[in-house]
Design an enzyme around this catalytic site. Structure first.
Site, PDB file in Angstrom:
ATOM      1  N   THR A   1      -1.882  12.253   5.343  1.00 30.06           N
ATOM      2  CA  THR A   1      -1.496  11.575   4.096  1.00 30.06           C
ATOM      3  C   THR A   1      -2.760  11.447   3.246  1.00 30.06           C
ATOM      4  OG1 THR A   1      -1.942   9.396   4.996  1.00 30.06           O
ATOM      5  CG2 THR A   1       0.291  10.234   5.280  1.00 30.06           C
TER       6      THR A   1
ATOM      7  N   GLU B   1       5.214  12.241   5.273  1.00 30.69           N
ATOM      8  CA  GLU B   1       5.945  11.925   6.511  1.00 30.69           C
ATOM      9  C   GLU B   1       7.356  12.512   6.525  1.00 30.69           C
ATOM     10  OE1 GLU B   1       4.172   9.929   4.667  1.00 30.69           O
ATOM     11  OE2 GLU B   1       3.175   8.356   5.821  1.00 30.69           O
TER      12      GLU B   1
ATOM     13  N   TRP C   1      10.183 -10.243  -8.509  1.00 33.17           N
ATOM     14  CA  TRP C   1       9.605  -8.920  -8.616  1.00 33.17           C
ATOM     15  C   TRP C   1       9.666  -8.353 -10.026  1.00 33.17           C
ATOM     16  CZ3 TRP C   1      11.807  -6.158  -3.646  1.00 33.17           C
ATOM     17  CH2 TRP C   1      11.069  -6.596  -2.553  1.00 33.17           C
TER      18      TRP C   1
ATOM     19  N   LYS D   1       4.548  -9.443  -7.794  1.00 39.80           N
ATOM     20  CA  LYS D   1       5.411 -10.584  -7.541  1.00 39.80           C
ATOM     21  C   LYS D   1       4.914 -11.737  -8.396  1.00 39.80           C
ATOM     22  CE  LYS D   1       8.253 -11.548  -3.626  1.00 39.80           C
ATOM     23  NZ  LYS D   1       8.399 -11.722  -2.203  1.00 39.80           N
TER      24      LYS D   1
END
Ligand code: ADP
Length: 543
Positions: A182, A325, A435, A430
């Site tokens: 990654t 992934e 959110w 947040k």
């Protein structure tokens, strides 16, 4: 009932033989800046065999890792088949990583051989003394490499010294074929090892999701070092689509010259590639009319980009989502059938629907599945034969849950199964316990006529714990005030989402694969390198 179908292993070797047998006259085309090098699949296949024989003569055994430090070019593609089909593991190295991270990855994977482009020799030479497991370096292309690299072999010598013919071994479909780390946008790089079976099935998924065939000329802009260029090289080969590789000529002018000369019909890349291409097109009007469709993903695709491609270039820009992934294809955003043209954008701006083979669910903080109402948000989890079950030599229990991969992406899902990613969990803002979607604010900002690029990150706030900071790049010659931009956003989002802090910069920091580097933006803001003006007091979440 025991006896059913034949036990044919799902391996890349099967795909290799198929492309070679059925589509020998299709082409691999490499751009060399100004002109193209053409080879038929038939010619490429013969070289793949010689490469496998050459690597075997260097002592490469099943299971050994062979690294590639290479742009998208024919030789890299040759390694795409030679290495896995001889039973070794292709480890594509990200040539944009800082040298210390590159060394860390080579050492972690314990690569025995590295195949490197001549143009990238300086990068490898700088870390060569720190790579104890690397026994051989093979250099592709000419040039004087000096003493910096030490002992090495020329790629073409390796091919000529091995006589043609190679006995391809029978492989277990579950054995590793390739690996990719990654890029570490949100943490340290971790290795993902793809099996033959996963890559075989993923190639079929790419076929379906990208709707490819031998009528296409596929331009692979996504780097072959990044999640196997999304699997497009393998899909192109097995379907007999011509494969066009831009080498290192990835700037908009290079890509557009390649498109003019070789007339691809299909491509794929991250949004920053396509916004660069659009800006270049607006100034220079190259002929890109051969291109009909382009898959775009890797980060959220702004609506303004999809519309500009449709209206100005007549190219269908199709949003997709995936991760290292997930091999990477996870979702794709085609409007559902019978959607009237005026409603298509509603679906195209979404992250998409799961492709067949991928199961997807979204869980809230209590671990229950969220309502499929397009509103309730939670973390996306996925499961499927090309989704990783672990990381290479690294334990990461927090990434898995009941056999599902926790993606770290946060979003909602609507009744038709369209997912909308609103953030990465590590980038979530947040504010006062509620959110705010940075992705949605960015998407809207990029639709403003003065804005070329925009990023929104959460920064500490005394009253609301966190508030959004908007970082904006203007188009050449254009500008706008924070109040203009707030008023513009105010037409689409609730008041307490509006950022009070604004920074105007020349460029948004990007990662090695061209995504917004939000870790760096937050750090630069904390260090004062990115300075913001504050235009109003923080808005309050209204409950
Ligand atoms: P890294 O994790 O290092 O950035 P990856 O290429 O594996 O490298 O990145 C995968 C991530 O990219 C996803 O988890 C998601 O956050 C983001 N991503 C990919 N496609 C999209 C998309 N269409 N919309 C929003 N985010 C996306």
């Amino acid at each position: 009932m025991e006896s059913t179908m034949q036990e044919v292993p799902l391996t890349l070797t099967e795909l290799f033989h198929h492309g070679r047998r059925v589509f020998g006259s299709s082409e691999v085309v490499t751009w060399e800046g100004g002109h193209a090098r053409h080879s038929t699949f038939h010619e490429v296949a013969a070289r793949v065999e010689r490469l496998a024989a050459g690597l075997r003569s260097l002592g490469v055994q099943p299971g050994d890792r062979v690294g590639t430090l290479s742009w998208n070019r024919q030789e890299h593609f040759e390694a795409y088949f030679a290495v896995p089909c001889m039973g070794a593991v292709l480890h594509t190295l990200n040539l944009r990583l800082p040298p210390h991270q590159l060394a860390q990855i080579v050492n972690h994977a314990a690569d025995r051989v590295i195949i490197v482009d001549a143009s990238l020799v300086p990068l490898l030479a700088a870390i060569r003394p720190h790579l104890p497991t690397v026994e051989h370096v093979v250099v592709v292309g000419g040039g004087d490499h000096g003493d910096a690299l030490g002992e090495h072999i020329a790629y073409e010598d390796l091919l000529t010294r091995s006589a043609g013919g190679f006995e391809w071994p029978e492989l277990d479909e579950r054995s590793a074929a390739a690996m990719c780390y990654t890029t570490g946008t949100t943490g340290d790089p971790k290795g993902v090892a793809y099996s033959h079976r996963s890559m075989y099935l993923h190639a079929f998924a790419v076929w379906g999701a990208f709707r490819l065939s031998d009528r296409e000329r596929v331009l692979a802009i996504v780097p072959m070092f990044h999640v196997n260029a999304w699997g497009t090289p393998y899909a192109a080969w097995m379907l007999g689509a011509d494969l066009l590789l831009p080498d290192r000529f990835l700037h908009a002018d290079g890509i557009c010259s390649f498109i003019q000369a070789e007339r691809p019909t299909f491509t794929g890349g991250v949004p920053s590639i396509f916004s660069g291409m659009l800006a270049y097109f607006r100034e220079n009007h190259p002929d890109v009319s051969s291109l009909k469709r382009a898959v775009c993903g890797g980060s959220a695709v702004p609506a303004s980009l999809i519309e500009a491609f449709r209206d100005e270039l007549d190219i269908e820009l199709i949003q997709a989502w995936g991760m290292t992934e997930t091999s990477p294809i996870g979702t794709i955003a085609y409007p559902p059938r019978d959607t009237p043209p005026e409603d298509e954008m509603r679906y195209r701006v979404k992250t998409g629907r799961a492709v067949p083979g991928v199961a997807l669910r979204i869980l809230d903080e209590d671990g229950s599945e969220v309502e499929r109402d397009g509103v309730a948000v939670g973390e996306i989890e996925v499961r499927g034969p090309w989704i990783t079950g672990s990381y290479y030599n690294a334990s990461a229990p927090e990434k898995f849950h009941d056999g599902w991969l926790k993606t770290g992406d946060v979003g909602n899902i609507d009744p038709l199964g369209f997912v909308q990613i609103t953030d990465r969990s590590k980038d979530v803002i947040k504010s006062g316990g509620e959110w705010i979607s940075s992705v949605e604010l960015e998407n809207l900002l990029m639709g403003h006529e003065a804005v070329a690029d925009a990023a929104v990150v959460g920064v500490p706030d005394e009253k609301w714990q966190e508030r959004p900071l908007a970082v904006v790049v203007f188009r050449p010659g254009a500008s706008a005030t924070p109040d203009d931009l707030r008023a513009y956003l105010g037409d689409s989002v609730v008041r307490w989402w509006l950022p009070e802090r604004w920074a105007f910069v020349d460029e948004i920091p990007k990662t090695s694969v061209g995504k917004q580097d939000k870790k760096k933006i937050r750090a630069d803001y904390a260090a004062g390198t990115i300075e913001a003006v504050q235009v109003a007091t923080s808005g309050a979440p209204v409950r």
